[in-house]
Design an enzyme around this catalytic site. Structure first.
Site, PDB file in Angstrom:
ATOM      1  N   ASN A  65       0.836  -1.200   0.000  1.00  0.00           N
ATOM      2  CA  ASN A  65       0.000   0.000   0.000  1.00  0.00           C
ATOM      3  C   ASN A  65       0.874   1.255   0.000  1.00  0.00           C
ATOM      4  O   ASN A  65       1.781   1.383   0.821  1.00  0.00           O
ATOM      5  CB  ASN A  65      -0.887   0.031   1.246  1.00  0.00           C
ATOM      6  CG  ASN A  65      -1.517  -1.307   1.553  1.00  0.00           C
ATOM      7  OD1 ASN A  65      -2.296  -1.842   0.798  1.00  0.00           O
ATOM      8  ND2 ASN A  65      -1.136  -1.865   2.703  1.00  0.00           N
ATOM      9  N   GLU A  79       8.929  -4.782  -0.857  1.00  0.00           N
ATOM     10  CA  GLU A  79       7.802  -3.846  -0.758  1.00  0.00           C
ATOM     11  C   GLU A  79       8.221  -2.408  -1.069  1.00  0.00           C
ATOM     12  O   GLU A  79       7.434  -1.644  -1.631  1.00  0.00           O
ATOM     13  CB  GLU A  79       7.173  -3.938   0.630  1.00  0.00           C
ATOM     14  CG  GLU A  79       6.699  -5.326   1.029  1.00  0.00           C
ATOM     15  CD  GLU A  79       5.775  -5.973   0.008  1.00  0.00           C
ATOM     16  OE1 GLU A  79       5.882  -7.195  -0.198  1.00  0.00           O
ATOM     17  OE2 GLU A  79       4.956  -5.246  -0.587  1.00  0.00           O
TER      18      GLU A  79
END
Length: 1033
Positions: free
Chosen positions: A441, A473
Site C-alpha cells: 500500500n 515492498e
C-alpha cells in the site's frame, strides 16, 4: 486445559498466444568466434459501450448470463464472431448455472419399427427443415432479434440479454470488466469502524469524468449495504438515484433516462454499512493478546487484488487510477493510519475523533489502506521522508532493525531509480493477524509480524528474511505504485520487478546478508512449476476473479525476476538501469503493458541494438515454459539445439516453441572467472558455434543467470562429472548447483539415467559451499520422501543411508553454537535438520540434550535461531516435550520463534496431536488461521501426517475457501503441500475425484491441474528409477 478434550477419537483415525515457428525451417547459424569476437499483452481494449453483433449464421444464439458448455461447433461460431469484433460474456464456472434455456435436446438416433405414415411425416419434416435452413442461409446477412429479422446486419444490432439485479430489474451491464465510458477522478471517503460491534459505516463521494456518451455508471461493490445514493451532474442540484446491484459480479450500477455526455463531470454519493470481514480481505477485524493477557482489537485492510470493493464502492480495476481524500472516525484510544500524512484531527460528538488525511497522488484502488489500532512507532527522517515502523506496544523494541533497513534501502532506491520517493511519509506496519507476507500500500506498507519484527539477538537468517521483504515492498513504491500494470495479466510487471529488485538491492546495499543463495534457489524452484504443462505464460489472459488470484504465483514472481536477471546480464553495463529510469520517468502516475517496458529498454541502448528487446523478451513472456538446450561438442564445433522443456511430454513430442536465448558458456580452458564467460544469441532451432580452440568440455548458462536448462549428452555429462571429481573449484558454486538441479530434472524427463544422476552426486562428499550442498540435499530428500510415502520401506531405508553417507562429512563439521555467517547458518540449519530427520544418532542426541536444557525449570538456555527448528522438532516427538512446546507457543512474543514452535508442534507423529493442530489452525483460536498453510505443510512432510492432511483438506474444503479465496496463494500452498508427494494411481484417482466434485468451488483452478500432473509425473519417475535404485542401493 487438555487440548484434546474436544477431539473425537473417530477423527483421529489414520487415514497470451503461443509463438508458432513450425511453418518454416531455418539453416543453422555458424559463427566462428576465433574470427569474430562480436558474435558473442496486448490488452483487449475495454469493450465499447454498445456492441453490434454480426453473427456468422442464423444459428448463433445470444447468450445471457447463464449458458451451457459450448460444443465444438458452437465454439467455432464463437471464434468467428470474435474476429468480427463480437463480445462474449465471461464463462466462469462460478457464474454458470447448471442448466440453460439454450441447452440443445438430442434427437432420437433411431426409430423402432416405423409405420408408413411415420416415415412420410419424418421425410416431410426433414425436407421442410432443410428448406428453411437453406432460405435462412441465403438471406442477405440477417440479424435475429426478439422482433425477428427485418433489416440487414449493417443496420440492426442484436438485443443484448441483460442479467437481473437484486430488485428484479435489468442490470445494465454484461461484462466482468467495467465499461470505459466513465473514469473516477477523486474519492472523498469516510470510514467509521466500530471495534465493539465489529461493523462499519462509510460514505463516499466519487467525482467522475465522462469519457464517452453513456446512460449508465457501473462500478464495484461487494457485501456493502447501500443506504443512500445521490447523483450530481456538473453544477446541477444533487438528486436521489436508484442503485442496482448484481452480487454475482460484485457490481452496482445507476441508469439514467438521458445520456451523460463526454467531457462532463459528475458526482455519485453513496452511504453504506457492512460488517468487518472475518477473513483476511477488505476491511477486516483482527486481535492480539498483550503482555497482561488482555485481548486487544484492531481493524486493518487488505485490498489486493479485488477487495477494495468490500470497503467502499469503487472502480476496482488497476487502470482506474484516482486521488483519494480519506477520513477515519475512531474512538480516542486508537490511532488511525492511511496512505498519506494526517492533516488534522477533529473532535466529534459522543467523544469520537475524526482523522483527515492529505489528498493522495493518483493511485489504483487496491493500494488504498486504512488501519485503526493502538500501535506505537519509531521514526526517522530520511531524505525528506518520515520513515516510521509501527507495532503493538509490547514489541516496540523489535522495530529498530526494520527502521535501519528501510532507511538504507530508501536511499538506495532513490538513487538507483533516479526518482525520489514521492510521498512525505513511509509507514511500515506490523499486523498481528495478516495472511500475506506483506502488502505494498502506497505510503503505509503492511506486514506480518514475522516479516518486519526482529530482536537484536535474533538470528541473521531472520534478519535476512525481514530485509528481503522490506526490499521487495519498497521496490513496489516505484514498480506497482508509481507505475502500475494496466490489468492483472501483466502482474509480473509489479511482482517480477519487485522480486528482482529485492535481491539486487540487498546485494548492493546489505551484502552481509548474502541473499544470492536464496535468489539462486528460488530461480531453480520456479523452473519446477514452469516445466509443467499446467504452467502459464508470464503475461497471460486473465478474466475471472479466481484467475486473478492464481496470477500470484512463482511464474509472476520468481520467473519474472529470473528473466529480468537474464536480460540485465545480456545487456551492456548500465543499459538496463538507464532503460528502467526511462520507463519510470515516462509512465510515472500511469498504467502500462509489458511492451512499454521493452520499448523503454530498447530506446535506452546506445548504439541501437540489432534486435529490439521486445523481439527477444516476447519469446519469454508470451509463451509458457522455458527451453532445453542440447549442447553437442565435436572438436571446435559446439552445436546447440533448443526445444521446449516439458516434463509431461514423451520423447516423441514436438512443439514449435522457440526462444531467443542469450547463451553464456565457459570451458575447461577457462571456467571460473567472469572474464571466462562468452555469449551467443540462439534464435533458431539449431546453431553451431565455432570455438577458438578444441576443448574437453563446456558448461553453459554461466552462474545460472539464464532461465534455461542444458543437456550435454552422455559424453558431456561424463566429462563434467570427471572434472568436478578432480577439482571441485573448476566451476563456480552457482554452476555446481545448477548442474545438480538440471541432471535431476533430466532424469524426470527421461533423458539421463538415474545411474548418471548418482554418478554426478559422488562429488558432493567434497562440497563445502551452501548452494550446491543444499540443492543436492533437496533433490535426494525428494526421492526419499516419495519412496517413504509410497511405502517402499526397504528402498526408503537404503536411500536414507545413502543420503547420510554422501552428506556425513558436511554434517559432522557443523557446530551447535552461535554463528554469524548467513551462508553458514543456511547450511547448518538445513544439514542438521536433515540429519536429525533421517535419524543420525549424534544429531538427535545433541538436539534432545539442548531441548532438555531449554525446557528445564527456570532455564536460561538460549538456542540459536537457526537451530531452534531442529531442537524443537526433536523435543516435539515426546509427550512431555510437545506439551511444553504448546505452552511455550502460547507465551512466545518473538514472531519468528513462534512460527518455529508451531512447525515443531505440527511435526509430531502422534495421531491425536496431528488432528488437534490441524483443527486448531482452522478454528483460529489457539493457532492463528493465517498460519494454517504452514501447519498443513509441516504435517504433510511427516509420514504419519501426510494422509491426515489430505483427509483434512477434503473434509474441510468449504471452510477453507471461506477463509482463503479460491485460487489464492494460501489455497495453492495447501493443495501443493497435501498432494505433491503422492505417486500412485490410487492417490491420483482420489485427488481427481475430489476436485472434480467441487465444480464451482475450485475444480477449475490451475493449481488442481498442477497437482494431478505432478502426481502422474511422480508415478512415472518412481516407476522408472525403481529398478536402478534396487540394483544400486
Amino acid at each position: 486445559m487438555d487440548p484434546f478434550d474436544n477431539i473425537n477419537n473417530d477423527h483421529a483415525s489414520l487415514p497470451r498466444n503461443m509463438i508458432e515457428n513450425s511453418m518454416f525451417e531455418e539453416e543453422p547459424d555458424v559463427v566462428d568466434l576465433a574470427k569474430d569476437s562480436a558474435a558473442f499483452p496486448a490488452f483487449p481494449a475495454l469493450e465499447p459501450e454498445e456492441v453490434v453483433y454480426e453473427p456468422r449464421s442464423s444459428r448463433l444464439l445470444v447468450r445471457g448470463l447463464g449458458e451451457a458448455e459450448l460444443d465444438d461447433e458452437e465454439e467455432d461460431y464463437e471464434s468467428s464472431a470474435r474476429l468480427l469484433g463480437m463480445s462474449f460474456m465471461n464463462r466462469s464456472s462460478a457464474l454458470r448455472p447448471s442448466s440453460s434455456p439454450y441447452t440443445r435436446q438430442a434427437l432420437p438416433r433411431s426409430c423402432s419399427r416405423p409405420s408408413g405414415r411415420t416415415v412420410a411425416v419424418c421425410v416431410f419434416i426433414l425436407v421442410l427443415l432443410v428448406s428453411i435452413s437453406m432460405v435462412l442461409y441465403l438471406l442477405p446477412g440477417c440479424t435475429f432479434t426478439k422482433a425477428g429479422c427485418h433489416k440487414s446486419n449493417s443496420s440492426t444490432p442484436m438485443e443484448l440479454v441483460y442479467p437481473r439485479a437484486t430488485n428484479g430489474k435489468l442490470f445494465p451491464w454484461t461484462e466482468l470488466r467495467l465499461p470505459a465510458s466513465v473514469r473516477p477522478v477523486n474519492y472523498d471517503l469516510s470510514l467509521t469502524p466500530n471495534l465493539t460491534t465489529m461493523t462499519f459505516t462509510g460514505h463516499v463521494v466519487i467525482t467522475m469524468a465522462i469519457q464517452h456518451d453513456t446512460k449508465r455508471i457501473v462500478l464495484h461493490s461487494a457485501t456493502l449495504n447501500i443506504t443512500k445514493a445521490t447523483f450530481k451532474l456538473g453544477g446541477a442540484e444533487a438528486r436521489q438515484v436508484e442503485v442496482l446491484e448484481y452480487p454475482a459480479w460484485q457490481q452496482i450500477a445507476v441508469s439514467f433516462p438521458e445520456e451523460l455526455r463526454a467531457g462532463q463531470t459528475c458526482e455519485l454519493s453513496l452511504g453504506y454499512s457492512s460488517s468487518l470481514s472475518h477473513s483476511y480481505s477488505g476491511l477486516y477485524n483482527s486481535s492480539y493478546t498483550d503482555q497482561s493477557g488482555a485481548r486487544r482489537v484492531l481493524a486493518a485492510t487488505q485490498f489486493e487484488p479485488l477487495s477494495a470493493r468490500k470497503a467502499f464502492p469503487c472502480f476496482d480495476e488497476p487502470s482506474f487510477k484516482a486521488t483519494f481524500l480519506i477520513r477515519v472516525i475512531r474512538e480516542p484510544g486508537y490511532i488511525s493510519l492511511s496512505n498519506m500524512p494526517r492533516s488534522k484531527t477533529s473532535l466529534l460528538s459522543g467523544g469520537l475523533q475524526e482523522d483527515e488525511f492529505e489528498r493522495s497522488l493518483n493511485m489504483s484502488s487496491y493500494l488504498v489502506a486504512v488501519i485503526v489500532a493502538d500501535f506505537t512507532c519509531v521514526s526517522r527522517n530520511v531524505s525528506n521522508t518520515l520513515v516510521s515502523v509501527y507495532s503493538v506496544p509490547d514489541k516496540k523494541e523489535h522495530t529498530h532493525f526494520a527502521l535501519d533497513t528501510a532507511s538504507s534501502l530508501l536511499l538506495f532506491y532513490n538513487s538507483f531509480f533516479d526518482i525520489n520517493y514521492p510521498l512525505k511519509k513511509l509507514d511500515l506496519v506490523a499486523i498481528p493477524d495478516f495472511l500475506a507476507g506483506a502488502m505494498e500500500n502506497w505510503g503505509v506498507i503492511t506486514f506480518r509480524e514475522t516479516s518486519l519484527l526482529v530482536r537484536n539477538q535474533s538470528s541473521p537468517l531472520d534478519k535476512q528474511l525481514v530485509a528481503s521483504v522490506i526490499a521487495h515492498e519498497l521496490a513496489h513504491q516505484w514498480f506497482g505504485n508509481l507505475v502500475t500494470m494496466r490489468w492483472w495479466n501483466d502482474l509480473w510487471l509489479n511482482e517480477g520487478f519487485a522480486t528482482y529488485m529485492q535481491y539486487l538491492s540487498l546485494d548492493r546495499q546489505l551484502p552481509q546478508l548474502d541473499a544470492g543463495n536464496v535468489f539462486l534457489s528460488v530461480r531453480l524452484e520456479a523452473m519446477a512449476k514452469d516445466a509443467l504443462n499446467s504452467s502459464h505464460p508470464v503475461s497471460t489472459q486473465v478474466t475471472s476473479p479466481e484467475q486473478v488470484e492464481e496470477m500470484f504465483d512463482s511464474v509472476s514472481y520468481e520467473k519474472g525476476a529470473s528473466i529480468l536477471l537474464m536480460l540485465n546480464s545480456s545487456m551492456p553495463d548500465g543499459q538496463f538501469r538507464k532503460g528502467i529510469i526511462k520507463y519510470l520517468s515516462r509512465y510515472s502516475g500511469s498504467n502500462t503493458v509489458t511492451d512499454d517496458l521493452w520499448n523503454s529498454l530498447t530506446r535506452a541502448q546506445v548504439p541501437a541494438p540489432s534486435e529490439s528487446v521486445s523481439d527477444m523478451m516476447n519469446t519469454w513472456t508470451l509463451q509458457k515454459g522455458f527451453p532445453l538446450v542440447t549442447a553437442t561438442l565435436q572438436g571446435r564445433n559446439l552445436t546447440l539445439t533448443q526445444e521446449h522443456f516439458l516434463l509431461s511430454a514423451d520423447n516423441s513430442t514436438h512443439t514449435s516453441s522457440l526462444w531467443h536465448i542469450p547463451i553464456t558458456y565457459v570451458s575447461d580452458n577457462c571456467s571460473f572467472a567472469p572474464s571466462c564467460s562468452q555469449m551467443f544469441m540462439l534464435k533458431n532451432k539449431t546453431a553451431t558455434v565455432v570455438l577458438p580452440s578444441s576443448v574437453l568440455w563446456v558448461k553453459l548458462n554461466y552462474r545460472n543467470t539464464g532461465f534455461y536448462m542444458v543437456h550435454y549428452g552422455d559424453q558431456g555429462w561424463a566429462r563434467l562429472t570427471d572434472a568436478l571429481s578432480t577439482n571441485i573449484n573448476t566451476l563456480t558454486h552457482q554452476d555446481r548447483a545448477s548442474l545438480t538441479h538440471t541432471i535431476f530434472a533430466l532424469s524426470r524427463l527421461g533423458r539421463v539415467t538415474f545411474r548418471q544422476v548418482l554418478s554426478l552426486m559422488s562429488y558432493v562428499t567434497n562440497e563445502t559451499e551452501t548452494a550446491p550442498l543444499l540443492e543436492a540435499l533437496s533433490q535426494l530428500r525428494t526421492v526419499y520422501l516419495l519412496l517413504d510415502k509410497r511405502q517402499e520401506q526397504g528402498l526408503a531405508s537404503r536411500m536414507k543411508g545413502y543420503i547420510l553417507e554422501v552428506f556425513r562429512p558436511a554434517m559432522d563439521v557443523q557446530g551447535w553454537g552461535e554463528e554469524e555467517s548467513v551462508s553458514r547458518l543456511e547450511q547448518r540449519s538445513a544439514l542438521l535438520e536433515a540429519a536429525c530427520a533421517l535419524g543420525l544418532q549424534n544429531c538427535t542426541q545433541q538436539a534432545l540434550l539442548l531441548f532438555n536444557q531449554y525446557s528445564a525449570p527456570n532455564s536460561t538456555t538460549r538456542i540459536p535461531g537457526d537451530l531452534q527448528g531442529v531442537v524443537y522438532r526433536a523435543g516435539a516427538q515426546t509427550d512431555a516435550g510437545w506439551d511444553f512446546l504448546l505452552q511455550a507457543y502460547g507465551h512466545a512474543s518473538d514472531a519468528a520463534e513462534k512460527r518455529r514452535l508451531l512447525r515443531a508442534l505440527a511435526s509430531t507423529q502422534d495421531a491425536r496431536r496431528i488432528a488437534w493442530v490441524l483443527r486448531a489452525g482452522l478454528l483460529g483460536q489457539d493457532i492463528q488461521t493465517q498460519e494454517l498453510p504452514l501447519v498443513v505443510r509441516a504435517v504433510s512432510d511427516g509420514f504419519a501426517g501426510h494422509l491426515f492432511a489430505w483427509d483434512f483438506v477434503q473434509q474441510n474444503w468449504d471452510q477453507l475457501i471461506e477463509k482463503f479465496p479460491v485460487g489464492s496463494y494460501a489455497i495453492q500452498s495447501i493443495i501443493k503441500s497435501t498432494t505433491s508427494q503422492f505417486s500412485t494411481q490410487a492417490h491420483l484417482e482420489q485427488v481427481q475425484a475430489f476436485f472434480s466434485s467441487l465444480k464451482q468451488r475450485g475444480s477449475q483452478m490451475r493449481s488442481v491441474l498442477e497437482a494431478t500432473e505432478t502426481i502422474r509425473l511422480n508415478q512415472r519417475w518412481v516407476d522408472r528409477i525403481l529398478p536402478t535404485l534396487q540394483r544400486w542401493l
